[in-house]
Design an enzyme around this catalytic site. Sequence first.
Site, PDB file in Angstrom:
ATOM      1  N   ASP A 192       1.678   2.538  -6.105  1.00  0.00           N
ATOM      2  CA  ASP A 192       2.312   1.239  -6.299  1.00  0.00           C
ATOM      3  C   ASP A 192       1.849   0.269  -5.227  1.00  0.00           C
ATOM      4  OD1 ASP A 192       4.113   1.564  -8.566  1.00  0.00           O
ATOM      5  OD2 ASP A 192       5.041   3.127  -7.335  1.00  0.00           O
ATOM      6  N   ASP A 195       7.764   3.329 -16.405  1.00  0.00           N
ATOM      7  CA  ASP A 195       7.818   3.365 -14.943  1.00  0.00           C
ATOM      8  C   ASP A 195       9.135   2.782 -14.425  1.00  0.00           C
ATOM      9  OD1 ASP A 195       7.326   3.325 -12.242  1.00  0.00           O
ATOM     10  OD2 ASP A 195       5.597   1.980 -12.338  1.00  0.00           O
ATOM     11  N   MET A 212       2.009  -3.373  -3.717  1.00  0.00           N
ATOM     12  CA  MET A 212       2.885  -4.561  -3.722  1.00  0.00           C
ATOM     13  C   MET A 212       2.456  -5.535  -2.639  1.00  0.00           C
ATOM     14  SD  MET A 212       6.532  -2.625  -3.997  1.00  0.00           S
ATOM     15  CE  MET A 212       6.853  -1.361  -5.224  1.00  0.00           C
ATOM     16  N   SER A 214       5.152   8.828  -8.317  1.00  0.00           N
ATOM     17  CA  SER A 214       4.883   7.631  -7.520  1.00  0.00           C
ATOM     18  C   SER A 214       4.940   7.999  -6.049  1.00  0.00           C
ATOM     19  CB  SER A 214       5.930   6.554  -7.825  1.00  0.00           C
ATOM     20  OG  SER A 214       5.924   5.603  -6.777  1.00  0.00           O
ATOM     21  N   MET A 245       1.065  -4.598  -8.413  1.00  0.00           N
ATOM     22  CA  MET A 245       2.131  -5.598  -8.493  1.00  0.00           C
ATOM     23  C   MET A 245       1.787  -6.702  -7.509  1.00  0.00           C
ATOM     24  SD  MET A 245       5.214  -2.856  -8.724  1.00  0.00           S
ATOM     25  CE  MET A 245       4.131  -1.585  -8.124  1.00  0.00           C
ATOM     26  N   HIS A 274       0.278   8.239  -8.960  1.00  0.00           N
ATOM     27  CA  HIS A 274       0.589   6.826  -9.213  1.00  0.00           C
ATOM     28  C   HIS A 274       0.757   6.080  -7.883  1.00  0.00           C
ATOM     29  CE1 HIS A 274       2.418   3.567 -11.701  1.00  0.00           C
ATOM     30  NE2 HIS A 274       3.205   3.369 -10.647  1.00  0.00           N
ATOM     31  N   MET A 305       7.703  -1.489 -17.530  1.00  0.00           N
ATOM     32  CA  MET A 305       8.588  -1.348 -16.368  1.00  0.00           C
ATOM     33  C   MET A 305      10.017  -1.202 -16.877  1.00  0.00           C
ATOM     34  SD  MET A 305       6.969  -1.376 -13.446  1.00  0.00           S
ATOM     35  CE  MET A 305       8.549  -1.093 -12.659  1.00  0.00           C
ATOM     36  N   HIS A 333      -1.112   0.824  -9.726  1.00  0.00           N
ATOM     37  CA  HIS A 333      -0.248  -0.127 -10.425  1.00  0.00           C
ATOM     38  C   HIS A 333      -0.175  -1.354  -9.522  1.00  0.00           C
ATOM     39  CE1 HIS A 333       4.210  -1.003 -11.735  1.00  0.00           C
ATOM     40  NE2 HIS A 333       3.372  -1.948 -12.132  1.00  0.00           N
TER      41      HIS A 333
HETATM   42  C1  DX5 Z   1       8.625   0.099  -8.858  1.00  0.00           C
HETATM   43  C2  DX5 Z   1       7.429   1.007  -8.978  1.00  0.00           C
HETATM   44  C3  DX5 Z   1       7.733   2.387  -9.494  1.00  0.00           C
HETATM   45  C4  DX5 Z   1       8.702   3.152  -8.641  1.00  0.00           C
HETATM   46  C5  DX5 Z   1       9.204   4.368  -9.354  1.00  0.00           C
HETATM   47  O1  DX5 Z   1       8.229  -1.177  -8.528  1.00  0.00           O
HETATM   48  O2  DX5 Z   1       6.461   0.448  -9.852  1.00  0.00           O
HETATM   49  O3  DX5 Z   1       6.540   3.122  -9.704  1.00  0.00           O
HETATM   50  O4  DX5 Z   1       8.140   3.519  -7.413  1.00  0.00           O
HETATM   51  O5  DX5 Z   1      10.177   4.977  -8.570  1.00  0.00           O
HETATM   52  P1  DX5 Z   1      11.497   5.636  -9.177  1.00  0.00           P
HETATM   53  O6  DX5 Z   1      11.032   6.763 -10.076  1.00  0.00           O
HETATM   54  O7  DX5 Z   1      12.227   6.114  -7.978  1.00  0.00           O
HETATM   55  O8  DX5 Z   1      12.223   4.591  -9.959  1.00  0.00           O
HETATM   56 ZN    ZN Z   2       4.668   1.817 -10.486  1.00  0.00          ZN
END
Ligand code: DX5
Ligand code: ZN
Length: 216
Positions: free
Chosen positions: A35, A175, A37, A9, A68, A33, A137, A66
């Site tokens: 993320d 994840d 948000m 990530s 969110m 990956h 998750m 991903h």
């Molecule tokens: C959380 C994200 C994850 C996160 C993973 O909302 O979707 O992808 O960044 O990070 P670690 O491996 O540090 O939990």
């Molecule tokens: Zn993620």
Amino acid sequence: MKRMIVAPSMLAADFANLAKDIDLVNAYADIIHLDIMDGVFVPNISYGTPLVETICKRATIPVEAHLMIVEPQKFFELYRSLGVGSISVHYEACNHLDRTIKRIKELGMKAGVAINPHTSVKLLEDVVRFSDYILIMSVNPGYGGQKYIPYCTEKIAELKKLIEKNNPDCLIEVDGGVTAGNIGEIADAGADVVVAGSAVFGAEDPGKAIKKLQGV
Ligand code: DX5
Ligand code: ZN
């Protein structure tokens, strides 16, 4: 342990040295990956289009997003044009998940359904039939560096059974809070892909950390 597909990530990368971290992931990992948000679906904002574009341009391995965010369908064409190859949307954010998943596939990308820790895998019985992957998750989404929620291992095993019955081609991605310490139980429960942020970028030797998670 079987060979796991590892997706670092980029949320945990060093943004002041992003090129270096992208190159490292290109050299060792299987997927990048991202993320995304929005501060609405999750209580945090990550990065927007310019950074997604920068990472996609430098990537030599597949990039997955991903999402969110609420109303994820607004961004499918944009992400495809930037070079994103797979998109996961949250079950909890989609009122028309059947249509949303089919739209991602229609655009030529792989489609995944992500679920929060509290969402039962039983609800996925129908969508697994036409999804390319399910993202479980294993922390509450919004932040990197959180601790793995132990009951998620049972969810992986339950999902594995459901997938074997309905669509064995559908992959299971896990994840959140994945480390060298829990990768064994996650793999044994039936996961195919793991996302790891802090376990990779927080390691002294990130390349070695990726290999360890891959089981090679
Ligand atoms: C959380 C994200 C994850 C996160 C993973 O909302 O979707 O992808 O960044 O990070 P670690 O491996 O540090 O939990
Ligand atoms: Zn993620």
